[in-house]
Write an enzyme that holds these catalytic residues in place. Structure first.
Site, PDB file in Angstrom:
ATOM      1  N   ASP A  32      34.819  83.805  27.249  1.00  0.00           N
ATOM      2  CA  ASP A  32      35.934  84.489  27.453  1.00  0.00           C
ATOM      3  C   ASP A  32      36.982  84.430  26.180  1.00  0.00           C
ATOM      4  O   ASP A  32      36.878  83.556  25.459  1.00  0.00           O
ATOM      5  CB  ASP A  32      36.594  84.195  28.677  1.00  0.00           C
ATOM      6  CG  ASP A  32      37.120  82.702  28.558  1.00  0.00           C
ATOM      7  OD1 ASP A  32      38.375  82.414  28.520  1.00  0.00           O
ATOM      8  OD2 ASP A  32      36.198  81.775  28.166  1.00  0.00           O
ATOM      9  N   ASN A  89      35.862  71.883  28.647  1.00  0.00           N
ATOM     10  CA  ASN A  89      36.055  71.197  27.424  1.00  0.00           C
ATOM     11  C   ASN A  89      35.318  70.365  26.925  1.00  0.00           C
ATOM     12  O   ASN A  89      35.512  69.812  25.693  1.00  0.00           O
ATOM     13  CB  ASN A  89      37.537  70.553  27.514  1.00  0.00           C
ATOM     14  CG  ASN A  89      38.612  71.565  28.003  1.00  0.00           C
ATOM     15  OD1 ASN A  89      38.628  72.774  27.975  1.00  0.00           O
ATOM     16  ND2 ASN A  89      39.690  70.923  28.360  1.00  0.00           N
ATOM     17  N   ASN A 108      39.137  75.785  24.012  1.00  0.00           N
ATOM     18  CA  ASN A 108      38.642  74.467  23.928  1.00  0.00           C
ATOM     19  C   ASN A 108      36.967  74.182  24.066  1.00  0.00           C
ATOM     20  O   ASN A 108      36.513  73.294  23.578  1.00  0.00           O
ATOM     21  CB  ASN A 108      39.237  73.670  25.014  1.00  0.00           C
ATOM     22  CG  ASN A 108      40.858  73.581  24.673  1.00  0.00           C
ATOM     23  OD1 ASN A 108      41.327  73.557  23.613  1.00  0.00           O
ATOM     24  ND2 ASN A 108      41.682  73.403  25.843  1.00  0.00           N
ATOM     25  N   HIS A 140      37.658  82.381  33.136  1.00  0.00           N
ATOM     26  CA  HIS A 140      37.129  81.513  32.396  1.00  0.00           C
ATOM     27  C   HIS A 140      35.485  81.466  32.406  1.00  0.00           C
ATOM     28  O   HIS A 140      34.608  80.786  31.573  1.00  0.00           O
ATOM     29  CB  HIS A 140      37.612  80.109  32.393  1.00  0.00           C
ATOM     30  CG  HIS A 140      38.138  79.280  31.325  1.00  0.00           C
ATOM     31  ND1 HIS A 140      38.335  79.688  30.079  1.00  0.00           N
ATOM     32  CD2 HIS A 140      38.440  77.935  31.091  1.00  0.00           C
ATOM     33  CE1 HIS A 140      38.803  78.846  29.239  1.00  0.00           C
ATOM     34  NE2 HIS A 140      38.754  77.743  29.759  1.00  0.00           N
TER      35      HIS A 140
END
Length: 190
Positions: free
Chosen positions: A91, A66, A112, A19
């Site tokens: 990513d 997020n 997100n 991530h």
């Protein structure tokens, strides 16, 4: 002026995870520009540089993935940067490890961080560089997968991908999104 955003999660716990490839790419870019991403502003860490005569702001949101849009919006508002001059690096699990895909706009595709940036900017019209992290293994939780680290072999591929993504940023700024797409999309596909 351009805003170059690398997405990831703050704190050492998330270093070098799938991530955080946006953060990793920005570190390579900062090194290339002979700067370091340290200044705390806009709910993120940032640095300034110049690419092809254009001023650039490098931004690593520190809001956690997020809520990335809060940081991006704050920086874009402060510098009055239009969405088409905001390049977001992140990513993508639908691409092979180390594969790049450049887009000049598009939906969040289930990511997100991108979803939140779209919500805060009120548009999907911003360029992005997706860095492939490989598909999630069956029966593995998506969150666990994107927060996991690469094998040693895949990490080598990723280090190359970060360098390539940095070149793509430079091409996007000096020659435009289309030139970067022509040069980097589909690269490394089997």
């Amino acid at each position: 002026m351009y805003l170059i955003v690398g997405l990831g999660n703050p704190t050492r716990e998330y270093d070098r995870t799938r991530h955080n490839v946006g953060f990793d790419t920005l570190d390579v870019l900062a090194e290339e520009l002979n700067t370091s991403i340290g200044e705390n502003k806009f709910k993120g860490c940032c640095a300034k540089g110049v690419i092809g005569g254009e001023k650039v702001i490098l931004l690593k949101p520190q809001t956690f993935m997020n809520l990335s849009g809060e940081s991006v919006r704050a920086a874009a508002d402060f510098y009055k940067i239009d969405p088409e001059h905001i390049i977001v690096i992140y990513d993508d699990i639908s691409l092979e490890v180390g594969q790049l895909r450049i887009r000049s706009k598009g939906s969040a595709g289930g990511h997100n961080g991108i979803k939140n940036i779209i919500a805060h900017l009120g548009t999907q019209e911003f360029p992005r560089i997706k860095v492939g992290v490989g598909a999630k293994p069956p029966r593995m939780d998506l969150a666990d997968y994107v927060l996991s680290r690469f094998s040693a072999e895949d990490r080598v591929k990723m280090e190359e991908a970060f360098k390539e993504a940095v070149q793509a940023v430079q091409v996007m700024i000096t020659e435009g999104d289309q030139a970067a797409m022509n040069r980097f999309n589909g690269h490394k596909e089997q």
